[in-house]
Design a protein around this motif. Structure first.
Motif, PDB file in Angstrom:
ATOM      1  N   ARG A 165       6.861  -6.488   5.845  1.00 16.07           N
ATOM      2  CA  ARG A 165       6.831  -7.942   5.781  1.00 16.07           C
ATOM      3  C   ARG A 165       7.690  -8.441   4.619  1.00 16.07           C
ATOM      4  O   ARG A 165       8.495  -9.358   4.769  1.00 16.07           O
ATOM      5  N   LYS A 168      11.364  -7.925   5.348  1.00 18.89           N
ATOM      6  CA  LYS A 168      11.867  -8.922   6.294  1.00 18.89           C
ATOM      7  C   LYS A 168      12.123 -10.248   5.567  1.00 18.89           C
ATOM      8  O   LYS A 168      13.099 -10.939   5.827  1.00 18.89           O
ATOM      9  N   LEU A 175      19.897 -13.908   4.544  1.00 19.12           N
ATOM     10  CA  LEU A 175      20.610 -14.526   5.668  1.00 19.12           C
ATOM     11  C   LEU A 175      20.681 -16.041   5.525  1.00 19.12           C
ATOM     12  O   LEU A 175      21.687 -16.655   5.877  1.00 19.12           O
ATOM     13  N   ASN A 176      19.599 -16.653   5.065  1.00 18.98           N
ATOM     14  CA  ASN A 176      19.580 -18.109   4.922  1.00 18.98           C
ATOM     15  C   ASN A 176      18.461 -18.479   3.956  1.00 18.98           C
ATOM     16  O   ASN A 176      17.297 -18.625   4.354  1.00 18.98           O
ATOM     17  N   ARG A 181      13.028 -20.549   2.606  1.00 13.31           N
ATOM     18  CA  ARG A 181      12.135 -21.408   1.826  1.00 13.31           C
ATOM     19  C   ARG A 181      11.278 -22.276   2.750  1.00 13.31           C
ATOM     20  O   ARG A 181      10.095 -22.471   2.507  1.00 13.31           O
ATOM     21  N   MET A 183      10.146 -21.445   5.466  1.00  6.38           N
ATOM     22  CA  MET A 183       9.103 -20.600   6.055  1.00  6.38           C
ATOM     23  C   MET A 183       8.012 -20.303   5.026  1.00  6.38           C
ATOM     24  O   MET A 183       7.091 -19.542   5.293  1.00  6.38           O
ATOM     25  N   GLY A 184       8.171 -20.833   3.814  1.00  2.00           N
ATOM     26  CA  GLY A 184       7.192 -20.559   2.764  1.00  2.00           C
ATOM     27  C   GLY A 184       7.466 -19.271   2.010  1.00  2.00           C
ATOM     28  O   GLY A 184       6.616 -18.783   1.265  1.00  2.00           O
ATOM     29  N   ILE A 185       8.647 -18.699   2.215  1.00  3.77           N
ATOM     30  CA  ILE A 185       8.996 -17.460   1.515  1.00  3.77           C
ATOM     31  C   ILE A 185       9.399 -17.796   0.083  1.00  3.77           C
ATOM     32  O   ILE A 185      10.229 -18.683  -0.127  1.00  3.77           O
TER      33      ILE A 185
ATOM     34  N   THR B  74       8.860 -26.383  -2.374  1.00  3.11           N
ATOM     35  CA  THR B  74       8.893 -26.234  -0.922  1.00  3.11           C
ATOM     36  C   THR B  74       7.864 -25.198  -0.460  1.00  3.11           C
ATOM     37  O   THR B  74       7.135 -25.405   0.504  1.00  3.11           O
ATOM     38  N   GLU B  75       7.839 -24.085  -1.189  1.00  3.84           N
ATOM     39  CA  GLU B  75       6.923 -22.999  -0.824  1.00  3.84           C
ATOM     40  C   GLU B  75       5.468 -23.485  -0.803  1.00  3.84           C
ATOM     41  O   GLU B  75       4.718 -23.220   0.143  1.00  3.84           O
ATOM     42  N   VAL B  78       4.832 -25.818   2.169  1.00  8.81           N
ATOM     43  CA  VAL B  78       4.682 -25.085   3.428  1.00  8.81           C
ATOM     44  C   VAL B  78       3.276 -24.483   3.520  1.00  8.81           C
ATOM     45  O   VAL B  78       2.639 -24.526   4.573  1.00  8.81           O
ATOM     46  N   HIS B  79       2.796 -23.962   2.412  1.00 10.08           N
ATOM     47  CA  HIS B  79       1.454 -23.366   2.413  1.00 10.08           C
ATOM     48  C   HIS B  79       0.367 -24.396   2.723  1.00 10.08           C
ATOM     49  O   HIS B  79      -0.697 -24.043   3.208  1.00 10.08           O
ATOM     50  N   PHE B  92      17.761 -17.111  11.460  1.00  8.38           N
ATOM     51  CA  PHE B  92      18.272 -15.889  10.845  1.00  8.38           C
ATOM     52  C   PHE B  92      19.063 -15.161  11.924  1.00  8.38           C
ATOM     53  O   PHE B  92      18.539 -14.322  12.656  1.00  8.38           O
ATOM     54  N   GLU B  99      11.807 -11.395  15.677  1.00  3.84           N
ATOM     55  CA  GLU B  99      11.786 -11.302  14.211  1.00  3.84           C
ATOM     56  C   GLU B  99      11.830 -12.695  13.585  1.00  3.84           C
ATOM     57  O   GLU B  99      11.141 -12.980  12.610  1.00  3.84           O
ATOM     58  N   LEU B 103       8.866 -14.334  11.295  1.00  2.00           N
ATOM     59  CA  LEU B 103       9.117 -14.867   9.947  1.00  2.00           C
ATOM     60  C   LEU B 103       8.532 -16.270   9.804  1.00  2.00           C
ATOM     61  O   LEU B 103       8.164 -16.687   8.706  1.00  2.00           O
ATOM     62  N   TYR B 106       5.213 -16.252   8.204  1.00  3.63           N
ATOM     63  CA  TYR B 106       5.183 -15.536   6.919  1.00  3.63           C
ATOM     64  C   TYR B 106       3.938 -15.852   6.094  1.00  3.63           C
ATOM     65  O   TYR B 106       3.359 -14.981   5.456  1.00  3.63           O
ATOM     66  N   ILE B 107       3.497 -17.113   6.123  1.00  3.30           N
ATOM     67  CA  ILE B 107       2.375 -17.481   5.244  1.00  3.30           C
ATOM     68  C   ILE B 107       1.020 -17.059   5.821  1.00  3.30           C
ATOM     69  O   ILE B 107       0.005 -17.164   5.140  1.00  3.30           O
ATOM     70  N   LEU B 108       0.997 -16.585   7.078  1.00  5.40           N
ATOM     71  CA  LEU B 108      -0.276 -16.134   7.650  1.00  5.40           C
ATOM     72  C   LEU B 108      -0.528 -14.672   7.289  1.00  5.40           C
ATOM     73  O   LEU B 108       0.389 -13.865   7.253  1.00  5.40           O
ATOM     74  N   LYS B 109      -1.806 -14.349   7.038  1.00  4.53           N
ATOM     75  CA  LYS B 109      -2.128 -12.965   6.676  1.00  4.53           C
ATOM     76  C   LYS B 109      -2.756 -12.210   7.848  1.00  4.53           C
ATOM     77  O   LYS B 109      -2.632 -11.004   7.951  1.00  4.53           O
ATOM     78  N   ARG B 151       9.497 -21.047  15.927  1.00  3.90           N
ATOM     79  CA  ARG B 151       9.307 -20.476  14.593  1.00  3.90           C
ATOM     80  C   ARG B 151       8.472 -21.421  13.735  1.00  3.90           C
ATOM     81  O   ARG B 151       7.618 -20.988  12.967  1.00  3.90           O
TER      82      ARG B 151
END
Ligand SMILES: Nc1ncnc2c1ncn2[C@@H]1O[C@H](COP(=O)(O)OP(=O)(O)O)[C@@H](O)[C@H]1O
Ligand SMILES: [Mg+2]
Lengths: 304, 238
Positions: A165, A168, A175-176, A181, A183-185, B74-75, B78-79, B92, B99, B103, B106-109, B151
């Motif tokens: 995870r 990825k 990539l972007n 960001r 996506m909360g990454i 931003t992070e 989103v959360h 991406f 994939e 992505l 991502y914030i889900l566990k 997504r």
């Protein structure tokens, strides 16, 4: 014939090690478009870490590798949070000059702390031993082990980036970053991770290299240049590209061996007068220029 | 009136000193579909970027479920459950469709939840399931938009903000995308939609706002706006 096989084997083995040497450069570039001029200095510090730890404790240099990797990881993360993070806000030129400054700083720190003399490992499980492969091909055990461990490490990092995870998320950031960001990454933490993996993998490579390569504070430049060539050839930011490009560059460093093969096989007198081994790395640099002019995106470019 | 889920109160946003959003207020209640329309360059995307913390307002407040968020990253935003599907899509490209979708979660566990959401997205866009192993960059424009929306849905958003999802699509695909938005609305999703296809968007929205050079010029139910003289002149050329 044995010169030819020796050269190919030696080229591929060194290529595998060079793959690990350049892995961090391509990851860091991929994730944040920064060219790390201090890459070779990380390698140098990995060499010193293994050398001094092995000498001080008497344990085998191979057992010090985790420590070398840890030092590089910590240094990479520290460089990111303490320095690189601020450069990212500036223009591209600031980033170039910034990592250039980091290179000078690390190099001169090493000079101050360790002196300018060459140091080499004289003890170790594998130091001085070699295998005979048949047909007169002899491989030093240290190179074989270094190549093997390089491949294992390279594969492990590749799996981390493609199967986990967090890996990825790192790939997505490369990539972007803005898309990631959204996506909360946490992209800043991903940048730090890239510096950690980048630093850790190259210091580990340094720990492997020092088994058969002496170290001084200036050893980094050669490897920075080689890593640049590999990353340019493989496509800036591409991990699989770096692997194949490293094998190609490994073979390029063996051009003198191929030259000798042709010289003796066909008995061409004038060829034996050319001091080819002195130009060993000239070919690598030449390849770099040719790539930049002919195919600046590299052979396997996937980013952009 | 109930407390709005998303409440924007007199925000001001500028790029390099140039004012773009000038004292804009807007609210979206839970379960509502709200549409923002306006000409190119009116500041619609900037409005959404301000909510996301990408281009934070230098003045004014943004509240989400009663909490001030205009200073959050931003992070963090989103959360909280705010998802933004940008007009640039920001896929991406070399990664596969699946994939990309994963992505989005991502914030889900909880892996089970992620699989459920993936099933939901595939049921919404069966074409994506057929192409799940294909690199996102090799898809058609319409399919890429589906990936972008899918997504966005993957993290169970509390509000979905869509920035011109029909941009650059052929008319038949525009209808398809807007049908999807309608389906999501019927599922009870809270949606803030920015669109250039003014008539279709306002027909499906509960309420609409008209944005002009960073200010709200009119607001009302979709039907009201479509019927108003000012609006018909400006947008429908009547
Ligand atoms: N990154 C940016 N830097 C400077 N100006 C920008 C930027 N993004 C948008 N603008 C300007 O802000 C205004 C509003 O843009 P935008 O929010 O994209 O409008 P819309 O989405 O309604 O077409 C435009 O005048 C545009 O030129
Ligand atoms: Mg826009």
């Amino acid at each position: 014939m044995d010169i030819l096989i020796s050269s190919i084997v030696a080229g591929l083995l060194i290529g595998m090690i060079l793959a690990l040497v350049s892995l961090g450069l391509t990851i860091i570039f991929g994730v944040m478009d920064i060219v790390n001029f201090a890459h070779g200095e990380f390698l140098m510090l990995g060499m010193y870490t293994t050398l001094f730890t092995a000498q001080a404790t008497g344990i085998d240099p191979l057992l010090t590798l985790p420590l070398a990797a840890l030092v590089g990881f910590a240094l990479g993360v520290a460089c990111y949070y303490g320095f690189i993070r601020f450069l990212l806000r500036g223009p591209m030129v600031a980033q170039l000059l910034g990592t250039f400054g980091l290179m000078l700083l690390l190099r001169n720190l090493a000079l101050l702390l360790f002196g300018s003399e060459d140091r080499a490992l004289h003890h170790g499980l594998l130091v001085g031993k070699s295998f005979e492969l048949g047909m007169g091909v002899i491989i030093p055990a240290t190179k074989l082990a270094a190549a093997g461990l390089s491949i294992v490490t390279f594969a492990a990092v590749w799996l981390l980036m493609n199967r986990t995870r967090i890996g990825k998320a790192l790939t997505a950031t490369s990539l972007n970053a803005q898309g990631a960001r959204y996506m909360g990454i946490p992209t800043s933490r991903m940048n730090a991770l890239a510096w950690g993996i980048g630093g850790g993998s190259v210091t580990l490579a340094g720990g492997l290299l020092v088994n058969f390569w002496s170290v001084n504070p200036f050893v980094g430049l050669l490897f920075t240049m080689i890593a640049f060539t590999i990353v340019a050839l493989g496509g800036f930011g591409s991990v699989p590209g770096a692997f194949f490009a490293a094998l190609v560059v490994g073979l390029i460093t063996e051009i003198p061996g191929f030259w000798d093969f042709v010289t003796y096989t066909f008995d061409i007198g004038w060829m034996s007068d050319v001091p080819m081994t002195s130009f060993k790395y000239t070919w690598v640099y030449l390849a770099y220029f040719v790539i930049m002019v002919v195919r600046p995106r590299g052979l396997f470019g996937w980013k952009h | 009136m109930a407390i709005a889920l998303l409440e924007i109160e007199d925000i001001w946003v500028r790029y390099a000193g140039m004012p773009v959003i000038q004292g804009l207020s807007l609210a979206v209640e839970g379960g509502e579909t709200v549409c923002v329309v306006g000409a190119n360059g009116a500041g619609k995307s900037t409005l959404l970027r301000a909510v996301m913390g990408k281009q934070p307002p230098y003045k004014g407040k943004v509240r989400f479920a009663g909490r001030e968020i205009q200073r959050l990253s931003t992070e963090e935003i989103v959360h909280l459950g705010i998802v933004y599907v940008p007009e640039e899509k920001m896929l991406f490209g070399p990664l596969s469709v699946e994939e990309n979708l994963r992505l989005g979660a991502y914030i889900l566990k909880d892996p089970q939840r992620i699989e459920q959401n993936l099933d939901f997205v595939y049921s919404l866009f069966p074409r994506l399931q057929e192409r799940r192993r294909q690199p996102a960059s090799t898809l058609s424009g319409g399919e890429q938009q589906m990936v972008a929306i899918g997504r966005g849905l993957m993290s169970n958003p509390r509000i979905l903000m869509l920035d011109e999802p029909s941009l650059g699509l052929a008319p038949i695909l525009v209808d398809e995308v807007l049908d999807t938005v309608r389906k999501l609305k019927e599922e009870g999703m809270t949606i803030l939609l920015v669109e250039q296809n003014v008539r279709e968007a306002l027909e499906l929205a509960d309420r609409g706002y008209v944005l002009q050079t960073g200010r709200i010029m009119a607001e009302g139910s979709g039907q009201e706006l479509l019927a108003s003289d000012m609006f018909r002149k400006a947008f429908l050329g009547m």
